[in-house]
Design a protein around this motif. Structure first.
Motif, PDB file in Angstrom:
ATOM      1  N   GLN A   1      36.514 -12.249  50.993  1.00 43.99           N
ATOM      2  CA  GLN A   1      37.283 -12.520  52.202  1.00 43.99           C
ATOM      3  C   GLN A   1      37.864 -13.924  52.071  1.00 43.99           C
ATOM      4  OE1 GLN A   1      37.665 -10.088  54.340  1.00 43.99           O
ATOM      5  NE2 GLN A   1      36.081  -8.745  53.493  1.00 43.99           N
TER       6      GLN A   1
ATOM      7  N   ALA B   1      42.333  -2.379  58.726  1.00 45.56           N
ATOM      8  CA  ALA B   1      41.202  -2.567  57.819  1.00 45.56           C
ATOM      9  C   ALA B   1      39.891  -2.182  58.484  1.00 45.56           C
ATOM     10  CB  ALA B   1      41.155  -4.012  57.344  1.00 45.56           C
TER      11      ALA B   1
ATOM     12  N   THR C   1      40.093  -9.062  52.391  1.00 42.58           N
ATOM     13  CA  THR C   1      41.139  -9.495  53.316  1.00 42.58           C
ATOM     14  C   THR C   1      41.492 -10.951  53.064  1.00 42.58           C
ATOM     15  OG1 THR C   1      40.402  -7.932  55.010  1.00 42.58           O
ATOM     16  CG2 THR C   1      41.724  -9.799  55.758  1.00 42.58           C
TER      17      THR C   1
ATOM     18  N   LEU D   1      44.555  -6.249  60.391  1.00 40.90           N
ATOM     19  CA  LEU D   1      43.101  -6.365  60.508  1.00 40.90           C
ATOM     20  C   LEU D   1      42.499  -5.148  61.208  1.00 40.90           C
ATOM     21  CD1 LEU D   1      43.072 -10.141  61.301  1.00 40.90           C
ATOM     22  CD2 LEU D   1      41.603  -9.097  59.565  1.00 40.90           C
TER      23      LEU D   1
END
Length: 302
Positions: A241, A183, A211, A180
């Motif tokens: 997402q 990203a 994600t 994360l």
């Protein structure tokens, strides 16, 4: 800049149906109860790899491509440690998207190495990593992921097989937290998949990379209430997402092959790294829970 000799051309596809976009925010599984079905376009462009998928094929530990591997030895001055490259043994398909995978706290490479041959057999070039230190926290793991996937696309022995514009990252536990963070650091990534993620700060509201968070309902090391749930909530309202919560699963469930984890990780990477809408059917409309997962929540792809 992409190398001219491996450029695959412009994204030209055949649109077979219109996309109905779900406007629901990703607020958690309950927010998707009763969601209207989504009819997704089936676009088979020049980035698509392999035959048309089926429920059986996306759940399979081995996909349609034969796989080769190369060991990556440690090298001084490089921003990541050693690892292993897995890649499709097929030069007729053009270049492939690439994925870097890193394990969690106190975990060596082999704990998540199954993703290498599995994802490569489904049409990706993959590097599975040994962290620089197995005690590394999420932030240094994020830097290692980004360095490794960049090296894979530009300097590795298989760089000519990789499209440097289609890169993705995955990681388990603190590696999931690192995924994360990666990203957040690099919005040009095409996909990120945190597996049973752990991070002291669960707010990733700045992430725009598609994600898919994979949580486990019986995770006592990174309890979803403290980690995966608020991480997913911080992505609320953004398109592309997703959050799947595995049923009867613990912190280490994603460290071995399961058909459910394979189905959703392969579908996610195919949909966002390869831009292959043939895989939308496995993500939208939101799949109904079964005996392997508690919930699946996604603002459906556009």
């Amino acid at each position: 800049m992409r190398r001219s000799n491996t450029r695959i051309g412009k994204k030209v596809g055949i649109v077979a149906a219109a996309v109905a976009v779900a406007g629901t925010a990703l607020l958690g599984p309950q927010a998707f109860a009763g969601q209207d079905p989504v009819t997704a376009a089936v676009q088979v462009g020049t980035l698509a790899k392999g035959p048309a998928p089926t429920e059986q094929s996306v759940r399979a530990e081995r996909g349609p491509f034969a796989v080769k591997k190369q060991i990556v030895a440690p090298q001084s001055g490089r921003a990541f440690n050693k690892g292993t490259i897995y890649y499709p043994d097929d030069t007729s398909q053009g270049d492939f998207g690439a994925v870097a995978v890193i394990p969690g706290f106190l975990e060596p490479e082999f704990t998540t190495s199954w993703y290498g041959p599995t994802l490569a057999s489904h049409g990706f070039v993959v590097i599975t990593l040994e962290p620089i230190a197995i005690t590394d926290f999420p932030d240094p793991r994020s830097s290692q992921l980004l360095a490794a996937v960049r090296w894979l696309a530009t300097q590795s022995p298989v760089a000519d097989r990789v499209d440097p514009d289609r890169l993705a990252v995955m990681g388990h536990s603190m590696g999931g937290g690192g995924t994360l963070i990666a990203a957040s650091k690099n919005p040009d990534l095409k996909a990120a998949i945190p597996l049973a993620p752990w991070n002291l700060n669960p707010d990733f509201s700045d992430v725009t990379v598609p994600t898919l968070i994979v949580g486990a309902d019986n995770d006592f090391i990174a309890p979803v209430a403290m980690h995966a749930d608020p991480m997913a909530a911080s992505l609320a309202g953004k398109p592309n997402q997703g959050y799947i919560k595995l049923k009867g699963a613990n912190h280490f469930t994603t460290n071995g092959y399961t058909p459910t984890v394979t189905k959703f990780t392969v579908s996610w990477l195919k949909r966002y790294v390869d831009e292959d809408s043939r895989y939308t059917q496995f993500l939208c409309p939101n799949p109904q829970p079964d005996n392997t997962f508690v919930s699946f929540a996604l603002t459906c792809p556009v």
